[in-house]
Enzyme design. Structure first.
Site, PDB file in Angstrom:
ATOM      1  N   HIS A  61       0.846  -1.197   0.000  1.00 40.91           N
ATOM      2  CA  HIS A  61       0.000   0.000   0.000  1.00 40.91           C
ATOM      3  C   HIS A  61       0.877   1.239   0.000  1.00 40.91           C
ATOM      4  O   HIS A  61       2.102   1.151   0.073  1.00 40.91           O
ATOM      5  CB  HIS A  61      -0.991  -0.013   1.170  1.00 40.91           C
ATOM      6  CG  HIS A  61      -0.380   0.112   2.523  1.00 40.91           C
ATOM      7  ND1 HIS A  61       0.384  -0.879   3.109  1.00 40.91           N
ATOM      8  CD2 HIS A  61      -0.407   1.116   3.448  1.00 40.91           C
ATOM      9  CE1 HIS A  61       0.768  -0.518   4.311  1.00 40.91           C
ATOM     10  NE2 HIS A  61       0.321   0.709   4.544  1.00 40.91           N
TER      11      HIS A  61
ATOM     12  N   HIS B 294       1.426   4.012   1.940  1.00 44.69           N
ATOM     13  CA  HIS B 294       1.940   4.817   3.046  1.00 44.69           C
ATOM     14  C   HIS B 294       3.471   4.912   3.008  1.00 44.69           C
ATOM     15  O   HIS B 294       4.164   3.972   2.636  1.00 44.69           O
ATOM     16  CB  HIS B 294       1.458   4.256   4.382  1.00 44.69           C
ATOM     17  CG  HIS B 294       0.005   4.511   4.622  1.00 44.69           C
ATOM     18  ND1 HIS B 294      -0.748   3.771   5.495  1.00 44.69           N
ATOM     19  CD2 HIS B 294      -0.838   5.440   4.091  1.00 44.69           C
ATOM     20  CE1 HIS B 294      -2.005   4.227   5.499  1.00 44.69           C
ATOM     21  NE2 HIS B 294      -2.077   5.231   4.660  1.00 44.69           N
TER      22      HIS B 294
ATOM     23  N   ASP C 186       5.914   4.850   5.099  1.00 43.35           N
ATOM     24  CA  ASP C 186       6.798   3.915   5.792  1.00 43.35           C
ATOM     25  C   ASP C 186       6.851   2.556   5.114  1.00 43.35           C
ATOM     26  O   ASP C 186       7.549   1.645   5.575  1.00 43.35           O
ATOM     27  CB  ASP C 186       6.406   3.781   7.269  1.00 43.35           C
ATOM     28  CG  ASP C 186       5.008   3.244   7.482  1.00 43.35           C
ATOM     29  OD1 ASP C 186       4.117   3.559   6.666  1.00 43.35           O
ATOM     30  OD2 ASP C 186       4.784   2.525   8.472  1.00 43.35           O
ATOM     31  N   HIS C 187       6.146   2.434   3.988  1.00 43.98           N
ATOM     32  CA  HIS C 187       6.184   1.205   3.198  1.00 43.98           C
ATOM     33  C   HIS C 187       6.806   1.404   1.822  1.00 43.98           C
ATOM     34  O   HIS C 187       7.251   0.429   1.212  1.00 43.98           O
ATOM     35  CB  HIS C 187       4.767   0.637   3.047  1.00 43.98           C
ATOM     36  CG  HIS C 187       4.188   0.161   4.337  1.00 43.98           C
ATOM     37  ND1 HIS C 187       4.044  -1.165   4.665  1.00 43.98           N
ATOM     38  CD2 HIS C 187       3.745   0.850   5.420  1.00 43.98           C
ATOM     39  CE1 HIS C 187       3.532  -1.271   5.888  1.00 43.98           C
ATOM     40  NE2 HIS C 187       3.341  -0.056   6.360  1.00 43.98           N
TER      41      HIS C 187
ATOM     42  N   HIS D 254      -7.440  -0.602   5.530  1.00 43.91           N
ATOM     43  CA  HIS D 254      -6.409   0.342   5.975  1.00 43.91           C
ATOM     44  C   HIS D 254      -6.239   1.433   4.921  1.00 43.91           C
ATOM     45  O   HIS D 254      -6.214   2.621   5.230  1.00 43.91           O
ATOM     46  CB  HIS D 254      -5.115  -0.426   6.207  1.00 43.91           C
ATOM     47  CG  HIS D 254      -3.996   0.402   6.754  1.00 43.91           C
ATOM     48  ND1 HIS D 254      -4.023   0.962   8.009  1.00 43.91           N
ATOM     49  CD2 HIS D 254      -2.790   0.742   6.215  1.00 43.91           C
ATOM     50  CE1 HIS D 254      -2.889   1.631   8.213  1.00 43.91           C
ATOM     51  NE2 HIS D 254      -2.129   1.499   7.142  1.00 43.91           N
TER      52      HIS D 254
ATOM     53  N   ASP E 201      -0.266  -3.677   6.467  1.00 44.92           N
ATOM     54  CA  ASP E 201      -0.913  -3.152   7.676  1.00 44.92           C
ATOM     55  C   ASP E 201      -2.374  -3.587   7.779  1.00 44.92           C
ATOM     56  O   ASP E 201      -3.188  -2.888   8.381  1.00 44.92           O
ATOM     57  CB  ASP E 201      -0.845  -1.623   7.683  1.00 44.92           C
ATOM     58  CG  ASP E 201       0.544  -1.098   7.988  1.00 44.92           C
ATOM     59  OD1 ASP E 201       1.443  -1.908   8.274  1.00 44.92           O
ATOM     60  OD2 ASP E 201       0.740   0.129   7.913  1.00 44.92           O
TER      61      ASP E 201
ATOM     62  N   HIS F 231       4.590  -4.379  11.297  1.00 42.96           N
ATOM     63  CA  HIS F 231       4.895  -3.619  12.515  1.00 42.96           C
ATOM     64  C   HIS F 231       4.970  -4.529  13.731  1.00 42.96           C
ATOM     65  O   HIS F 231       4.262  -5.539  13.817  1.00 42.96           O
ATOM     66  CB  HIS F 231       3.821  -2.549  12.778  1.00 42.96           C
ATOM     67  CG  HIS F 231       3.840  -1.422  11.804  1.00 42.96           C
ATOM     68  ND1 HIS F 231       4.666  -0.326  11.943  1.00 42.96           N
ATOM     69  CD2 HIS F 231       3.128  -1.213  10.669  1.00 42.96           C
ATOM     70  CE1 HIS F 231       4.449   0.520  10.938  1.00 42.96           C
ATOM     71  NE2 HIS F 231       3.524  -0.008  10.152  1.00 42.96           N
TER      72      HIS F 231
END
Length: 265
Positions: free
Chosen positions: A59, A61, A63-64, A117, A138, A176
């Site tokens: 996805h 975001h 941090d990915h 998410h 996530d 995470h």
């Protein structure tokens, strides 16, 4: 179906405060899942003598995906990712029903749409009976699930049900280290769950020596994760007793109440 050699392995790469980046490799070639930061990936590739051959994204975001551009400066490799999540660097868009033949590795991954998410979130599943893997970003966490930033409770509940239907021995590689926090919430909901108590003890011991609690398995999640157990009377009773649920609520309302409580727990 491409035969998968037993030497395929998954390397855990910690990043940021609590992210896990995953490197799938055969000792020579490697694919990376959700590289939010390029530097620890580059360091792990060098330390293990691996050549990057593919990038897999779940996805959009930061941090990915934040490390993708820098990784592409080092290695011109294909970038697989969701076709409906607005990621500009994806040059091999995929969705439910597609199969990724991972370049450089004797590995096929089935793609599942798991919105909730984000609207376009996907997951990758290795279905080989010798070692089943789920890379779920996530969507599903150890003992929990992702926040609903874009999707609806009904969407996330459906996505989690899809993942829960995978074989029990499927290893869950989420993104995470939230497990102990999630399990504290689960214990408040279902204090009499013996499997949950055993998991808390086991995972607390792991974190006490700075070891990851991930991967778990689908079987463990079904036995201990409240977001996969929304029909359990104890969980419904805890939500009702806390004034967060009216008697006789439908399953989606139960799930929504559970997610809203976790947001502030």
């Amino acid at each position: 179906m491409i035969p998968v050699p037993t030497e395929l392995a998954v390397l855990t790469v910690p990043a940021f405060k609590d992210n896990y980046l995953w490197i799938i490799h055969d000792g020579t070639h490697a694919a990376v899942v959700d590289p939010g930061d390029a530097e620890p990936i580059l360091a792990a590739l060098q330390a293990n003598g691996l050549t990057l051959t593919a990038i897999l994204l779940t996805h959009h975001h930061a941090d990915h995906i934040g490390g993708v551009t820098r990784l592409l400066e080092h290695s011109n490799v294909p970038v697989f990712g969701p076709r409906n999540d607005g990621i500009a660097v994806v040059n091999h868009p995929v969705g439910e029903g597609d199969t990724v033949e991972v370049p450089g590795l004797a590995l096929e991954l089935a793609v599942l749409d798991v919105p909730g998410h984000t609207k376009g979130h996907i997951a990758y599943v290795r279905e080989d009976a010798s070692a089943r893997w789920l890379f779920c970003g996530d969507t599903l966490f150890g003992g929990g699930c992702g926040r609903l930033f874009e999707g609806t409770p009904a969407q996330m509940m459906g996505s989690l049900a899809k993942l829960a239907a995978l074989p029990d021995d499927t290893l869950v590689y989420c993104a995470h280290e939230y497990t102990l926090s999630n399990l504290r919430f689960a214990e408040a909901l279902e204090p009499g769950n013996r499997a949950l108590q055993l998991r808390i003890a086991h995972d607390s011991e792991l974190r006490g020596t700075h070891l990851p609690t991930i991967p778990s398995t689908i079987a463990i999640e079904k036995a201990t994760n409240p977001f996969l157990r929304t029909r359990e009377p104890a969980i419904i009773g805890s939500l009702t007793a806390a004034g967060r649920l009216a008697p006789g609520a439908d399953p989606v309302t139960v799930f929504a109440a559970l997610r809203e409580w976790k947001n502030v727990f």
